[in-house]
Design an enzyme around this catalytic site. Structure first.
Site, PDB file in Angstrom:
ATOM      1  CE  LYS A  68      -4.022   2.027   1.043  1.00 38.12           C
ATOM      2  NZ  LYS A  68      -3.702   3.009  -0.011  1.00 38.12           N
ATOM      3  CE  LYS A  92       3.734   6.779   7.151  1.00 39.44           C
ATOM      4  NZ  LYS A  92       3.344   7.881   6.243  1.00 39.44           N
ATOM      5  CE  LYS A 104       4.772   7.766  -1.013  1.00 39.27           C
ATOM      6  NZ  LYS A 104       4.086   7.951   0.261  1.00 39.27           N
ATOM      7  CB  THR A 188      -3.022  13.040   7.519  1.00 40.90           C
ATOM      8  OG1 THR A 188      -3.133  12.071   6.482  1.00 40.90           O
ATOM      9  CG2 THR A 188      -1.573  13.198   7.901  1.00 40.90           C
ATOM     10  CG  ASN A 219      -5.230  17.529   3.479  1.00 39.62           C
ATOM     11  OD1 ASN A 219      -6.211  17.771   4.176  1.00 39.62           O
ATOM     12  ND2 ASN A 219      -4.952  16.329   3.027  1.00 39.62           N
ATOM     13  CB  SER A 356      -5.799   4.521   2.952  1.00 39.96           C
ATOM     14  OG  SER A 356      -5.681   5.729   2.246  1.00 39.96           O
TER      15      SER A 356
HETATM   16  P1  NAD Z   1      -0.235  20.228   1.143  1.00 36.14           P
HETATM   17  O1  NAD Z   1       0.344  20.342  -0.211  1.00 36.14           O
HETATM   18  O2  NAD Z   1      -1.713  20.311   1.331  1.00 36.14           O
HETATM   19  O3  NAD Z   1       0.380  21.364   2.100  1.00 36.14           O
HETATM   20  C1  NAD Z   1       1.751  21.619   2.173  1.00 36.14           C
HETATM   21  C2  NAD Z   1       1.934  22.943   2.903  1.00 36.14           C
HETATM   22  O4  NAD Z   1       3.327  23.181   3.059  1.00 36.14           O
HETATM   23  C3  NAD Z   1       1.380  24.146   2.131  1.00 36.14           C
HETATM   24  O5  NAD Z   1       0.794  25.038   3.054  1.00 36.14           O
HETATM   25  C4  NAD Z   1       2.644  24.781   1.537  1.00 36.14           C
HETATM   26  O6  NAD Z   1       2.487  26.174   1.319  1.00 36.14           O
HETATM   27  C5  NAD Z   1       3.612  24.516   2.656  1.00 36.14           C
HETATM   28  N1  NAD Z   1       5.005  24.619   2.265  1.00 36.14           N
HETATM   29  C6  NAD Z   1       5.595  24.274   1.094  1.00 36.14           C
HETATM   30  N2  NAD Z   1       6.907  24.579   1.146  1.00 36.14           N
HETATM   31  C7  NAD Z   1       7.136  25.085   2.370  1.00 36.14           C
HETATM   32  C8  NAD Z   1       8.273  25.595   3.028  1.00 36.14           C
HETATM   33  N3  NAD Z   1       9.457  25.635   2.446  1.00 36.14           N
HETATM   34  N4  NAD Z   1       8.120  26.033   4.297  1.00 36.14           N
HETATM   35  C9  NAD Z   1       6.918  26.027   4.906  1.00 36.14           C
HETATM   36  N5  NAD Z   1       5.819  25.571   4.342  1.00 36.14           N
HETATM   37  C10 NAD Z   1       5.919  25.125   3.091  1.00 36.14           C
HETATM   38  O7  NAD Z   1       0.358  18.873   1.749  1.00 36.14           O
HETATM   39  P2  NAD Z   1      -0.212  18.023   2.969  1.00 36.14           P
HETATM   40  O8  NAD Z   1      -1.106  17.001   2.448  1.00 36.14           O
HETATM   41  O9  NAD Z   1      -0.641  18.949   4.051  1.00 36.14           O
HETATM   42  O10 NAD Z   1       1.123  17.259   3.427  1.00 36.14           O
HETATM   43  C11 NAD Z   1       2.108  17.905   4.208  1.00 36.14           C
HETATM   44  C12 NAD Z   1       3.140  16.879   4.621  1.00 36.14           C
HETATM   45  O11 NAD Z   1       2.493  15.823   5.314  1.00 36.14           O
HETATM   46  C13 NAD Z   1       3.908  16.213   3.464  1.00 36.14           C
HETATM   47  O12 NAD Z   1       5.226  15.968   3.879  1.00 36.14           O
HETATM   48  C14 NAD Z   1       3.183  14.907   3.278  1.00 36.14           C
HETATM   49  O13 NAD Z   1       4.032  13.909   2.717  1.00 36.14           O
HETATM   50  C15 NAD Z   1       2.830  14.582   4.718  1.00 36.14           C
HETATM   51  N6  NAD Z   1       1.714  13.650   4.772  1.00 36.14           N
HETATM   52  C16 NAD Z   1       0.471  14.023   4.325  1.00 36.14           C
HETATM   53  C17 NAD Z   1      -0.544  13.103   4.371  1.00 36.14           C
HETATM   54  C18 NAD Z   1      -1.936  13.472   3.908  1.00 36.14           C
HETATM   55  O14 NAD Z   1      -2.806  12.588   3.953  1.00 36.14           O
HETATM   56  N7  NAD Z   1      -2.191  14.698   3.529  1.00 36.14           N
HETATM   57  C19 NAD Z   1      -0.325  11.811   4.866  1.00 36.14           C
HETATM   58  C20 NAD Z   1       0.938  11.471   5.338  1.00 36.14           C
HETATM   59  C21 NAD Z   1       1.950  12.416   5.271  1.00 36.14           C
END
Ligand code: NAD
Length: 427
Positions: A68, A92, A104, A188, A219, A356
């Site tokens: 997954k 995880k 992945k 998340t 998000n 998921s």
């Molecule tokens: P997203 O794209 O919705 O949000 C990312 C945020 O980070 C945005 O606000 C963006 O402006 C900001 N950002 C980008 N570059 C930056 C910087 N240099 N400094 C500060 N902020 C910055 O992504 P997301 O879904 O919120 O995911 C964020 C992190 O969480 C990622 O590393 C992702 O892999 C991890 N993650 C997300 C999920 C999920 O379900 N959304 C699950 C597991 C892990």
């Protein structure tokens, strides 16, 4: 990036192996991805030209179930990076006791350069290329960086067309109308909130005495900020890719979200009705946010944010990793030597893959759950696994990251041995 992630695999494994006894066969198996696929995807562009894209899918280990993992669209995607991310997914899923292995996928591209139709043709072309490598009982896809529910819907539709059957369980994170799960979009952040509340609840410090800084207001970060503020935590700083803001008295998160949605920029505001008043605050850089004197720091944006270069400047007492891999192994060692407690990504951000899993279960049974049911099941699992990792860390006097890897290794090791190893046959 690929190099440090590769080092990361060896580093995290050898740390954990000092505290768990598992068969040599299991260790050897976990050092290598089970299968890695590289594909070239032809896409007809809007101007009639043909462009080739490089795509990858890695299934790291499937001992505990079908693999997954998400699909990432990013210019820096490489096979090495996808392999490292698939390794993390394996752990995880094991830490959360989900009946899945880790995988992945990714395509090297800048998604902002493609039109929506080109993006759809590319996403469908990716499935054409990997269709024999995936399936609801083999390998299940999900969204990751720059992929979303719409793209998951296209992928599921293409896979179903190829198989000549409805196959919603091959992809999770789909739109609700195509078999997505209630509350997958906030899972998340909710999982991260539950991990934080479970651990911080063990100390006498109350939420309203606890200051929080969050890097990333997307998000995960924005929903988590809302949950924490609602629970009484003092969220004093947040940032996005443009920079951050800090207000000592705490930010009004709902107002901030409302302002950001309307203006696409960040300001500390208090909104009443449709009117927002700017409240006193400081504009800070992302680097400054990481170095704030707060109780809890939450990296929720990118990988490799805390490294050997800046770890000695971190003043937070706790770090909860919402982003994948925000701290390098070198940064980790410096933080540990300074007594900063780190709770790792493979636990803190596992709420997403957990819901998921719930989506996959709903697709396979055809019975769809109400939002409250999803939340309740997420809470049970998240709190239980966080408690287990925390207890193991106390019992063995190790940090939470090592404890999470030990727990994952125990489960993976037991499953590999149960399938039959040299020791098993000789004893
Ligand atoms: P997203 O794209 O919705 O949000 C990312 C945020 O980070 C945005 O606000 C963006 O402006 C900001 N950002 C980008 N570059 C930056 C910087 N240099 N400094 C500060 N902020 C910055 O992504 P997301 O879904 O919120 O995911 C964020 C992190 O969480 C990622 O590393 C992702 O892999 C991890 N993650 C997300 C999920 C999920 O379900 N959304 C699950 C597991 C892990």
């Amino acid at each position: 990036m690929p190099t440090s992630l590769q080092n990361d695999i060896g580093d995290r494994l050898s740390q954990a192996l000092q505290h768990v006894s598992i068969s040599e066969d299991a260790i050897e198996q976990l050092r290598y991805p089970k299968a890695s696929l590289t594909v070239s995807i032809p896409v007809r562009m809007d101007d009639g030209s043909l462009r080739m894209f490089q795509g990858y899918r890695v299934r790291y280990d499937d001992t505990r179930g079908p693999t997954k993992g998400g699909v990432r669209y990013h210019p820096r995607v490489t096979l090495e990076e996808v392999q490292s991310l698939a390794f993390w997914m394996t752990f995880k899923c094991a830490v959360m006791d989900l009946p899945f292995g880790g995988a992945k996928g990714g395509i090297a591209l800048d998604p902002k350069e493609l039109s929506k139709l080109e993006l759809e043709r590319l996403s469908r072309g990716y499935i054409d290329a990997i269709a024999d490598f995936i399936g609801p009982d083999v390998d299940i896809l999900a969204p990751d960086m720059y992929t979303n529910a719409t793209i998951m819907g296209w992928m599921m539709d293409r896979y179903s067309t190829i198989r000549r059957q409805h196959a919603p369980a091959v992809v999770t994170g789909k739109p609700l109308t195509l078999g997505g799960s209630q509350r997958r979009d906030t899972a998340t952040a909710m999982g991260a909130y539950l991990a934080i509340a479970t651990i911080m609840g063990k100390f006498s410090q109350k939420p309203n005495q606890t200051t929080v800084a969050i890097q990333g207001f997307g998000n995960a970060g924005a929903v988590l900020a809302t949950e924490l503020a609602q629970a009484g935590y003092k969220v004093v700083a947040v940032s996005d890719s443009q920079g951050g803001i800090y207000a000592k008295q705490g930010l009004n998160i709902p107002s901030l979200r409302q302002y950001k949605e309307a203006n696409r920029s960040m300001k500390a505001v208090y909104c009443q009705g449709s009117v927002c008043n700017v409240v006193e605050h400081e504009v800070i850089s992302n680097e400054e946010l990481l170095q704030l004197d707060v109780d809890i720091l939450i990296p929720a944006a990118l990988g490799n944010q805390i490294t050997g270069e800046n770890a000695h400047k971190i003043r937070a007492k706790w770090i909860f990793e919402v982003a994948n891999g925000p701290i390098t192994p070198h940064g980790d060692r410096i933080l540990a030597s300074r007594g900063v407690q780190v709770v790792p990504d493979i636990l803190v951000n596992a709420g997403g893959v957990t819901v998921s899993y719930f989506e996959w279960l709903q697709n396979r049974s055809g019975l769809y759950w109400r939002g409250e049911e999803v939340s309740q099941r997420l809470q049970e699992r998240m709190v239980h696994e966080t408690e287990c990792v925390w207890s193991l860390a106390q019992e063995k006097d190790i940090d939470c990251r090592t404890a999470a890897y030990v727990r994952g290794l125990q489960r993976l090791g037991e499953a590999i041995v149960a399938k039959g190893t040299r020791d098993y046959y000789l004893s």
